[in-house]
Design a protein around this motif. Structure first.
Motif, PDB file in Angstrom:
ATOM      1  N   PRO A 224       0.807  -1.221   0.000  1.00 48.17           N
ATOM      2  CA  PRO A 224       0.000   0.000   0.000  1.00 48.17           C
ATOM      3  C   PRO A 224       0.837   1.266   0.000  1.00 48.17           C
ATOM      4  O   PRO A 224       1.973   1.300   0.496  1.00 48.17           O
TER       5      PRO A 224
ATOM      6  N   VAL B 280      -0.385   5.594   0.756  1.00 43.24           N
ATOM      7  CA  VAL B 280      -1.514   6.426   1.170  1.00 43.24           C
ATOM      8  C   VAL B 280      -1.567   7.644   0.255  1.00 43.24           C
ATOM      9  O   VAL B 280      -0.601   8.411   0.176  1.00 43.24           O
TER      10      VAL B 280
ATOM     11  N   PHE C 299      -6.027   4.260   0.814  1.00 38.47           N
ATOM     12  CA  PHE C 299      -5.028   3.309   0.343  1.00 38.47           C
ATOM     13  C   PHE C 299      -5.073   3.207  -1.180  1.00 38.47           C
ATOM     14  O   PHE C 299      -6.144   3.267  -1.797  1.00 38.47           O
TER      15      PHE C 299
ATOM     16  N   THR D 236       5.316  -2.916   3.838  1.00 39.18           N
ATOM     17  CA  THR D 236       4.541  -1.806   4.412  1.00 39.18           C
ATOM     18  C   THR D 236       5.476  -0.664   4.778  1.00 39.18           C
ATOM     19  O   THR D 236       5.298  -0.008   5.799  1.00 39.18           O
TER      20      THR D 236
ATOM     21  N   VAL E 172       2.815   5.401   4.346  1.00 37.89           N
ATOM     22  CA  VAL E 172       2.231   4.409   5.250  1.00 37.89           C
ATOM     23  C   VAL E 172       2.808   4.577   6.652  1.00 37.89           C
ATOM     24  O   VAL E 172       2.077   4.559   7.655  1.00 37.89           O
TER      25      VAL E 172
ATOM     26  N   ILE F 148      -1.563  -4.029   8.843  1.00 37.08           N
ATOM     27  CA  ILE F 148      -2.288  -4.055   7.569  1.00 37.08           C
ATOM     28  C   ILE F 148      -2.596  -5.504   7.229  1.00 37.08           C
ATOM     29  O   ILE F 148      -1.758  -6.398   7.428  1.00 37.08           O
TER      30      ILE F 148
END
Length: 738
Positions: A494, A496, A501, A565, A570, A578
């Motif tokens: 992901p 942001v 997301f 991640t 993030v 997550i």
């Protein structure tokens, strides 16, 4: 010139003047002066007035990602240094700690006989895959430019390895382990590493203790010159970390001019510097009024010496060892040596400048002249209150914080109990137990905002002085524009954007990370990815036929896909874990994504469609995120559309995103796996809507303003893991502890 030599020269000068008209005497004394001066200016270790320098602060790395050997080519010079997620580190000033979290029993399989220990023996293994509580060690050639070396390869050699046990570095695979480096087998010392590469393997240490590893890189330049790096030495503590004890001794020999003190230190780790402690020796003079460090000298072969003039005030002398690496080698102090010409008095010896909570304090009473039949009575005093500590020549106490700032001394009492002499009190310094060092904080650099040529396939940039802003656009990519990838490192995960997301693939093939929409790729697994698990491998859930796998360790000819991640957006906005959920798999066969432990067994089952596999895995974020690689196994050839949901909390709000990864397995046309795919991209736009070129590396990333500012940090945190020489269809181990 040292204090001691100045004193000696002063005395000799007086003798020259006292020689008067006697030319023979003046000549003899002048020769002595010349000899002393020659010693004073000789390029050898000599005594220097005052205390020894404080040992340099060493960095401690006991967990997280680290490249023990990061190969660099700068200005035609090949070097080997260390690299962690916090930045580069100097091997000579760093201690790496493999904690007991990495301890496990050795396997009994004959395939692991090279470890040299019976099955079940406790050993420590840095695993080939990330574990949150264990050091994750590898090596890389990412900083070497492509095309600078012949064949784009570097030979990385383990030149030396010393320690209480063996070191064996190997990769786990379907055909068993493949050895890479060995401390005991000279035939397994050099690995040929492609440029650019970032590799991880299993590092097995067969006994706890301190190891010294020495790596060297060599290559041939494109012009044909042979390049060899200076050796880089690494200190690795396996198991609990504590400084190895040493013993310091001191002897005194009378000379016509006074006293010659000689001190020797022994002990320390046999694996470091040949077992000879390195550092300085302090010589301490004790009088009834004070203790003072007269001089210090750099140790040579573990020894140091000092010549002093006759001293009518000193009661005694001690020697104190100050190690160059005091997190590996412990300080020590010699018993006192009485000054042959000592006056009457008493002094406390053996007390160090400071102690850590829990250490042992050993104090020794020195009384001159000796008084048979008398009793040494110890006491401490704090805030005016005196506490009796017992009798005897030596006193032992356990350092605790209650003793900090306490005065310690003794009285000498005759047979009637009367005090005949008292020692001057020394003040105890006791400190709380704190970590030796902390790794340096990462540094950031503002992103380059200079306009550059647009990426391949983008429209020409319009010349402008206005800021070029990343702008999100969605378009339909014809099959011909979807890239088929068969090699290189990628991570799915992901980012942001706009408080929500988005799924992105991080592409590390060009050295600088680029984040793109997963719809931009088809991951093709060809013949290099094909393998047939042997019976008894524990992979029965894959069936009995061939499978096509993305292995744990990067290999040439196979795209290497993991997940992470660690994107800066993030790390800034997501404080919870997550969840990565496998929604569906459209394809001809089954999918299984799993790990293996360092000895070939099946580890975590992350997600898959085969029986017994979950559909979701939890990925921590924490302070620095998580980077995971596992085995992706497809049971039949053909095209697969693998759809994931990414879920978690952004600034306390639940959020999710959905995305599809496309794979083509085996023969056929990979481009046919995607048709008319919507692709979300970032393009450059000025405030008036004109096209412009984004800074290099930001095109197609889907980054918002915050992420642009953090991209340099991401480049240091998200490190591609490159292929390791192997012909195995590697199904190497990841074992995650959650």
């Amino acid at each position: 010139m040292t204090y001691v030599q100045v004193v000696a020269l002063g005395r000799i000068g007086m003798r020259i003047r006292a020689g008067g008209r006697n030319p023979k005497r003046r000549g003899a004394v002048a020769a002595v002066v010349a000899a002393v001066l020659a010693v004073a200016v000789a390029p050898t270790a000599v005594a220097v007035p005052g205390p020894a320098p404080e040992p340099p602060r060493r960095q401690l790395i006991a967990g997280g990602h680290v490249d023990l050997a990061a190969v660099l080519l700068e200005n035609g010079v090949l070097t080997v240094k260390g690299k962690s997620d916090s930045g580069p580190f100097d091997p000579a000033a760093t201690t790496l700690n493999v904690t007991d979290a990495a301890k496990r029993p050795a396997p009994s399989s004959p395939a692991y006989d090279f470890l040299g220990v019976p099955g079940g023996t406790p050993i420590h293994v840095i695993p080939q895959a990330f574990q949150p509580d264990v050091l994750w060690a590898g090596w890389n050639t990412e900083s070497v430019p492509r095309g600078a070396l012949a064949d784009n390869v570097v030979d990385l050699t383990l030149r030396a390895a010393h320690g209480p046990g063996r070191l064996e570095v190997y990769v786990s695979g379907t055909d068993g382990p493949e050895r890479v480096f060995s401390s005991h087998d000279p035939a397994v010392r050099t690995a040929r590493v492609a440029v650019p590469t970032h590799a991880h393997a299993n590092w097995a240490f067969t006994a706890p203790g301190v190891y010294e590893l020495e790596f060297e890189a060599s290559a041939t330049s494109i012009s044909g010159s042979r390049l060899v790096s200076p050796p880089a030495r690494y200190a690795v503590v396996v198991g609990p970390r504590s400084a190895v004890a040493t013993t310091t001794t001191l002897s005194a020999i009378g000379t016509p001019a006074g006293l010659e003190l000689t001190s020797t230190v022994t002990g320390g780790p046999p694996s470091i510097n040949g077992g000879v402690p390195q550092g300085w020796m302090e010589f301490i003079r004790h009088t009834a009024a004070r203790d003072e460090v007269v001089a210090h000298e750099t140790l040579r072969g573990g020894s140091a010496s000092l010549v002093l003039p006759a001293d009518a005030e000193a009661l005694a002398f001690t020697a104190r060892f100050v190690p160059a690496a005091d997190d590996l080698v412990a300080r020590s102090q010699s018993p006192p040596v009485t000054n042959p010409g000592a006056p009457s008095g008493a002094v406390v010896t053996g007390v160090r400048n400071s102690y850590t909570q829990g250490e042992k304090i050993t104090a020794t009473a020195l009384v001159t002249p000796q008084r048979p039949g008398h009793t040494v009575t110890w006491w401490t005093r704090k805030a005016g209150a005196t506490t009796d500590r017992g009798t005897g020549e030596v006193l032992s106490l356990t350092a605790n914080l209650d003793l900090h700032g306490v005065e310690l001394a003794f009285d000498v009492r005759d047979q009637g109990g009367a005090t005949v002499v008292s020692a001057r009190p020394v003040v105890l310094d006791v400190r709380a137990d704190v970590p030796t060092t902390t790794p340096p904080a990462p540094t950031t650099t503002p992103p380059d905002t200079t306009a550059v040529a647009p990426p391949k396939g983008a429209s020409p940039a319009t010349a402008t002085t206005q800021p070029c802003v990343p702008t999100t656009v969605t378009r339909t990519a014809p099959p011909g524009e979807v890239e088929v990838v068969t090699d290189g490192h990628f991570d799915f995960g992901p980012v942001v954007e706009g408080g929500a997301f988005s799924a992105r693939v991080k592409d590390d093939r060009q050295g600088s990370p680029v984040f793109r929409d997963p719809a931009s790729y088809v991951f093709h697994l060809g013949d290099a990815a094909r393998a047939t698990p042997p019976p008894g491998s524990g992979l029965d859930f894959l069936g009995s036929g061939p499978v096509w796998t993305i292995p744990l360790t990067q290999r040439s000819g196979v795209p290497w896909l993991g997940w992470n991640t660690q994107h800066p957006s993030v790390l800034a906005a997501v404080k919870s874990d997550i969840t990565l959920t496998l929604d569906k798999v459209d394809g001809p066969g089954e999918l299984a994504v799993y790990g293996q432990d360092p000895f070939g067994g099946v580890g975590d089952r992350y997600f898959g469609t085969v029986a017994g596999f979950p559909r979701a895995t939890t990925v921590p974020v924490g302070q620095s995120g998580v980077h995971v690689h596992a085995v992706w196994a497809f049971t039949k050839p053909g095209s697969y559309a693998v759809t994931f949901s990414i879920g978690g909390s952004i600034d306390g709000r639940q959020a999710s995103a959905k995305s599809t990864l496309t794979f083509h397995v085996g023969p056929g046309d990979p481009k046919a796996a995607r048709t008319g795919t919507p692709v979300v991209e970032q393009v450059g736009r000025t405030a008036d809507g004109k096209e412009c070129a984004l800074p290099s590396g930001l095109a197609s990333t889907g980054l918002d303003g915050f992420a642009v500012a953090g991209l340099v940090v991401a480049a240091g945190l998200l490190i591609p893991l490159g292929f390791l020489l192997t012909n195995l269809a590697t199904l190497a181990g990841v074992r995650r502890r959650r």
